[in-house]
Design a protein around this motif. Structure first.
Motif, PDB file in Angstrom:
ATOM      1  N   GLU A 159      42.593 -29.465  46.649  1.00 41.22           N
ATOM      2  CA  GLU A 159      41.998 -30.808  46.646  1.00 41.22           C
ATOM      3  C   GLU A 159      41.083 -30.989  45.437  1.00 41.22           C
ATOM      4  O   GLU A 159      41.058 -32.058  44.830  1.00 41.22           O
ATOM      5  CB  GLU A 159      41.238 -31.048  47.958  1.00 41.22           C
TER       6      GLU A 159
ATOM      7  N   LYS B 115      38.012 -37.892  52.334  1.00 40.13           N
ATOM      8  CA  LYS B 115      38.855 -36.963  53.107  1.00 40.13           C
ATOM      9  C   LYS B 115      38.682 -37.169  54.613  1.00 40.13           C
ATOM     10  O   LYS B 115      39.622 -37.076  55.397  1.00 40.13           O
ATOM     11  CB  LYS B 115      38.490 -35.520  52.727  1.00 40.13           C
TER      12      LYS B 115
ATOM     13  N   GLY C  89      41.842 -39.307  53.996  1.00 45.65           N
ATOM     14  CA  GLY C  89      42.463 -38.255  54.809  1.00 45.65           C
ATOM     15  C   GLY C  89      43.460 -38.729  55.846  1.00 45.65           C
ATOM     16  O   GLY C  89      44.498 -38.103  56.058  1.00 45.65           O
TER      17      GLY C  89
END
Ligand code: ATP
Length: 386
Positions: A17, A39, A65
């Protein structure tokens, strides 16, 4: 309006990430904290169409996310001019599934949740409860009032967008902190007054501009950076290439929203007057074909616009656009001595015109259910639909 971040940060970012979102991480205002909030965020897109496409694609790329999609429709060829989350090979597929596949291709780290249903008063609260933020990319007033009212009841922020031809509008509503959609538009426009993109058209690339602004607002709300469009309406004119913002205030007279209502009835897909006029004065395309085959004497009048007539028309139909009849300018062109049969694209506009024509004294008039679209799908399949 500056607001505190909507979402708490996730515990950490993986090495993958950090690599993927590095161009966000080096912006001081976003940084690790902002990316962790993205996220952890759960965003619901209502509609995976013109606006939903850029919204979903950019929010997926940005690392939101969890992305939810409410969509009941399938991909049509005429969607591809603007709904860039879908491709040629998706024609006929579920839009929700097609959108999920594109998102997974852009960013496999995103959790995608599909709600393959039409959002309505029965399911809206259960679906919305799962999400932090709702982004609306739908094309009809009933759904917008439904989304607004559900967001008010659940205290969720609502990122709204609307497009037509060369014009776009975007705003953020959040009743706890500012205005809601009903403060801007207390009541829906009369049925037939504001044409949809399906009736009036839309420049495909306009969706990218308006949808990208919606996605930007979502990122700002989640991370708490910048000034959101809460309390402001952004108006974009692609022909003039201007962006204006107009203040939106809470309406002190506004009725409190205490529950959900019947939104189809509230927005009256067809006005009451048109419904009354159409009752008993509606024919099907099969009946129209029978009348033609039997050589019946009547005048078939197409009330769409000239450019629509050019795309496809029913043989023998005379074009008199709706406004020319409603304004009275071309009433004199209607026959006094023969029955009148009105049609449009789907039967909404022709029902409105039917009411006006009957009020003007033409009692022997009917309209065609489903319009030229029904004609092209049932009677002459060689003709295109649009
Ligand atoms: N109540 C609803 N629940 C779920 N999805 C909805 C709802 N209302 C509209 N939508 C979806 O929102 C999207 C809006 O997209 P868009 O405005 O580009 O129009 P479209 O309906 O795909 O195209 P067109 O009307 O031109 O055929 C559509 O995919 C539509 O199915």
């Amino acid at each position: 309006m500056t607001l505190p971040p909507l979402v708490e940060p996730a515990a950490d970012l993986s090495i993958e990430e950090v690599r993927r979102y590095s161009r966000h991480l080096i912006i001081p205002d976003v940084g690790m904290d902002g990316q962790k909030r993205l996220k952890n965020a759960k965003v619901l897109a209502v509609g995976a169409g013109g606006l939903g496409s850029p919204v979903l694609m950019y929010l997926a790329a940005a690392g939101v996310g969890t992305l939810g999609i409410v969509e009941f429709d399938t991909v049509d060829e005429s969607n591809l001019q603007r709904q860039i989350i879908h491709g040629q090979s998706d024609v006929g597929r579920s839009k929700a599934e097609s959108a999920r596949d594109s998102i997974k291709e852009i960013n496999p780290l995103i959790d995608v949740r599909l709600h393959e249903t039409r959002l309505d008063s029965e399911n809206v609260l259960d679906i919305f409860r799962e999400y932090d933020l709702i982004v609306d990319g739908t094309d009809n007033f009933a759904t917008r009032y439904l989304v607004n009212d559900a967001c008010v009841l659940l205290d969720k922020p609502y990122v709204w967008g609307s497009i037509y031809r060369f014009d776009g509008q975007v705003s953020v509503f959040w009743n706890e902190h500012g205005p809601n959609y009903r403060d801007l538009y207390p009541v829906p426009p009369p049925p037939g007054m504001v044409p949809s993109c399906a009736e009036g058209g839309v420049l495909g690339v306009l969706c990218a501009t308006a949808g990208a602004i919606q996605a930007t607002e979502a990122v700002k709300l989640i991370t708490g950076i910048g000034e959101t469009l809460l309390g402001r309406l952004m108006v974009y004119d692609a022909l003039e290439m201007t962006f204006r913002t107009i203040k939106v205030r809470k309406d002190p007279e506004g009725e409190p929203i205490t529950g959900l209502i019947d939104y189809e009835a509230f927005c009256g897909v067809v006005s009451e007057e048109a419904q009354e006029a159409a009752a008993g004065s509606t024919i099907t395309v099969d009946e129209l074909k029978d009348m033609m085959d039997a050589g019946k004497d009547f005048e078939l009048i197409d009330v769409r616009e000239p450019n629509e007539y050019e795309i496809v028309s029913i043989p023998g139909a005379k074009l008199i656009p709706k406004d020319e009849i409603l304004s009275g300018r071309k009433l004199s062109e209607l026959p006094q001595d023969r029955p009148i049969v009105l049609h449009c694209k789907t039967g909404v506009r022709s029902a409105e015109v039917l009411a006006a024509v009957k009020n003007a004294g033409f009692k022997d008039a009917v309209h065609v259910q489903g319009g030229v679209t029904a004609w092209a799908t049932r009677i002459d399949k060689a003709l295109p639909t649009y």
